[in-house]
Motif scaffolding. Structure first.
Motif, PDB file in Angstrom:
ATOM      1  N   UNK A 257       0.801  -1.211   0.000  1.00 22.46           N
ATOM      2  CA  UNK A 257       0.000   0.000   0.000  1.00 22.46           C
ATOM      3  C   UNK A 257       0.840   1.271   0.000  1.00 22.46           C
ATOM      4  N   UNK A 258       2.146   1.120   0.083  1.00 18.58           N
ATOM      5  CA  UNK A 258       3.007   2.281   0.325  1.00 18.58           C
ATOM      6  C   UNK A 258       3.858   2.605  -0.882  1.00 18.58           C
ATOM      7  N   UNK A 259       3.967   3.885  -1.165  1.00 19.54           N
ATOM      8  CA  UNK A 259       4.926   4.363  -2.148  1.00 19.54           C
ATOM      9  C   UNK A 259       5.867   5.301  -1.410  1.00 19.54           C
ATOM     10  N   UNK A 260       7.100   4.873  -1.228  1.00 20.23           N
ATOM     11  CA  UNK A 260       8.053   5.659  -0.461  1.00 20.23           C
ATOM     12  C   UNK A 260       9.216   6.031  -1.361  1.00 20.23           C
ATOM     13  N   UNK A 261       9.505   7.313  -1.466  1.00 25.24           N
ATOM     14  CA  UNK A 261      10.583   7.782  -2.328  1.00 25.24           C
ATOM     15  C   UNK A 261      11.944   7.330  -1.835  1.00 25.24           C
ATOM     16  N   UNK A 262      12.078   7.096  -0.524  1.00 19.48           N
ATOM     17  CA  UNK A 262      13.390   6.760   0.032  1.00 19.48           C
ATOM     18  C   UNK A 262      13.731   5.282  -0.154  1.00 19.48           C
ATOM     19  N   UNK A 263      12.764   4.467  -0.543  1.00 16.21           N
ATOM     20  CA  UNK A 263      13.034   3.035  -0.683  1.00 16.21           C
ATOM     21  C   UNK A 263      13.586   2.764  -2.071  1.00 16.21           C
ATOM     22  N   UNK A 264      14.741   2.137  -2.119  1.00 16.72           N
ATOM     23  CA  UNK A 264      15.373   1.835  -3.405  1.00 16.72           C
ATOM     24  C   UNK A 264      14.930   0.463  -3.878  1.00 16.72           C
ATOM     25  N   UNK A 265      13.901   0.415  -4.693  1.00 22.28           N
ATOM     26  CA  UNK A 265      13.473  -0.830  -5.287  1.00 22.28           C
ATOM     27  C   UNK A 265      12.612  -1.704  -4.403  1.00 22.28           C
ATOM     28  N   UNK A 266      12.400  -1.360  -3.189  1.00 19.28           N
ATOM     29  CA  UNK A 266      11.567  -2.161  -2.303  1.00 19.28           C
ATOM     30  C   UNK A 266      11.375  -1.470  -0.980  1.00 19.28           C
ATOM     31  N   UNK A 267      10.695  -2.149  -0.118  1.00 19.96           N
ATOM     32  CA  UNK A 267      10.392  -1.574   1.183  1.00 19.96           C
ATOM     33  C   UNK A 267      10.858  -2.490   2.299  1.00 19.96           C
ATOM     34  N   UNK A 268      11.848  -3.333   2.036  1.00 22.59           N
ATOM     35  CA  UNK A 268      12.278  -4.339   3.013  1.00 22.59           C
ATOM     36  C   UNK A 268      12.714  -3.698   4.324  1.00 22.59           C
ATOM     37  N   UNK A 269      13.556  -2.692   4.264  1.00 22.43           N
ATOM     38  CA  UNK A 269      14.063  -2.076   5.495  1.00 22.43           C
ATOM     39  C   UNK A 269      12.951  -1.403   6.283  1.00 22.43           C
ATOM     40  N   UNK A 270      12.064  -0.700   5.599  1.00 24.71           N
ATOM     41  CA  UNK A 270      10.952  -0.019   6.273  1.00 24.71           C
ATOM     42  C   UNK A 270      10.011  -1.041   6.887  1.00 24.71           C
ATOM     43  N   UNK A 271       9.706  -2.079   6.142  1.00 20.04           N
ATOM     44  CA  UNK A 271       8.783  -3.097   6.607  1.00 20.04           C
ATOM     45  C   UNK A 271       9.322  -3.831   7.829  1.00 20.04           C
ATOM     46  N   UNK A 272      10.614  -4.175   7.829  1.00 20.70           N
ATOM     47  CA  UNK A 272      11.175  -4.861   8.986  1.00 20.70           C
ATOM     48  C   UNK A 272      11.287  -3.937  10.187  1.00 20.70           C
ATOM     49  N   UNK A 273      11.590  -2.646   9.950  1.00 20.64           N
ATOM     50  CA  UNK A 273      11.597  -1.679  11.059  1.00 20.64           C
ATOM     51  C   UNK A 273      10.215  -1.645  11.706  1.00 20.64           C
ATOM     52  N   UNK A 274       9.176  -1.478  10.881  1.00 23.12           N
ATOM     53  CA  UNK A 274       7.816  -1.392  11.414  1.00 23.12           C
ATOM     54  C   UNK A 274       7.396  -2.690  12.094  1.00 23.12           C
TER      55      UNK A 274
ATOM     56  N   UNK B  78       0.281 -11.218  12.886  1.00 21.27           N
ATOM     57  CA  UNK B  78       0.879 -11.641  11.616  1.00 21.27           C
ATOM     58  C   UNK B  78       2.331 -11.177  11.537  1.00 21.27           C
ATOM     59  N   UNK B  79       2.585  -9.964  11.973  1.00 26.12           N
ATOM     60  CA  UNK B  79       3.946  -9.418  11.947  1.00 26.12           C
ATOM     61  C   UNK B  79       4.835 -10.121  12.982  1.00 26.12           C
ATOM     62  N   UNK B  80       4.294 -10.444  14.129  1.00 22.07           N
ATOM     63  CA  UNK B  80       5.081 -11.147  15.143  1.00 22.07           C
ATOM     64  C   UNK B  80       5.431 -12.552  14.648  1.00 22.07           C
ATOM     65  N   UNK B  81       4.503 -13.212  13.948  1.00 23.17           N
ATOM     66  CA  UNK B  81       4.819 -14.521  13.363  1.00 23.17           C
ATOM     67  C   UNK B  81       5.932 -14.398  12.324  1.00 23.17           C
ATOM     68  N   UNK B  82       5.954 -13.281  11.578  1.00 20.59           N
ATOM     69  CA  UNK B  82       7.043 -13.066  10.609  1.00 20.59           C
ATOM     70  C   UNK B  82       8.377 -12.930  11.336  1.00 20.59           C
ATOM     71  N   UNK B  83       8.371 -12.295  12.496  1.00 26.36           N
ATOM     72  CA  UNK B  83       9.602 -12.191  13.291  1.00 26.36           C
ATOM     73  C   UNK B  83      10.055 -13.562  13.781  1.00 26.36           C
TER      74      UNK B  83
END
Length: 189
Positions: free
Chosen positions: A75-92, A124-129
């Motif tokens: 759902x997110x379009x972030x200008x700072x993400x280079x090609x993906x949102x992996x770092x943002x998603x794992x931070x959140x 769901x996010x805790x299960x991913x962790x």
């Protein structure tokens, strides 16, 4: 501060921006008390600037160094993400495990406004962790939790100084300037 904190990555960036910006445009009311705390405000703005840069380095490490599984924020379009949102998603995801994280704000900042069950999303996010290796989990927890704790301490100090300035301004307290007591124009009882 409210009961829940905004600890998603965008809210942390906004909080650091607020602290840095307050140095230059924080004295809108021309408070005589602002000068008394300007050194502390300047120091906090410098720390916030350093933390802003450090947050970028943490995002880089989360994306490249720890081999975290690729995640995309659909759902997110972030200008700072280079090609993906992996770092943002794992931070959140790591931030959501803290009990005082505002999950509604976190989801809204990801652009997911239609999610109705916040509790299921958090689980769901805790299960991913839980699916990460121990090495990945420790790296993620150390990076995110350590930064969040320091950020919350900085925010608390910043909000305390703002509250003191506002309270002094509201009560029009006496001040000592150049060895003389300056009497306020009006005193509120």
């Amino acid at each position: 501060m409210g009961l829940f904190k905004k600890l998603d990555i965008w809210s942390v960036y906004d909080g650091l921006d607020e602290i840095m910006g307050y140095l230059y445009n924080g004295n809108e009311k021309k408070s005589i008390y602002w000068d008394s705390y300007s050194e502390q405000i300047n120091e906090m703005a410098n720390i916030a600037g350093e933390m802003y840069e450090e947050l970028g380095e943490i995002r880089h490490r989360l994306f490249y160094n720890y081999d975290l599984p690729y995640k995309n924020l659909e759902f997110c379009e972030d200008d700072m993400a280079n090609g993906g949102h992996t770092d943002i998603s794992w931070w959140n995801t790591a931030a959501c495990m803290l009990s005082d994280t505002d999950m509604v704000c976190l989801l809204e900042n990801e652009g997911n406004y239609g999610y109705s069950d916040v509790g299921k999303e958090k689980m769901k996010r805790i299960r991913a962790l839980e699916r990460l290796t121990k090495k990945q989990q420790m790296a993620l927890y150390i990076e995110v939790s350590g930064f969040i704790m320091r950020y919350m301490e900085l925010r608390a100090a910043f909000e305390t100084i703002l509250a003191v300035i506002n309270e002094l301004e509201y009560n029009q307290s006496f001040m000592v300037k150049n060895g003389e007591v300056k009497v306020p124009d009006a005193v509120y009882v």
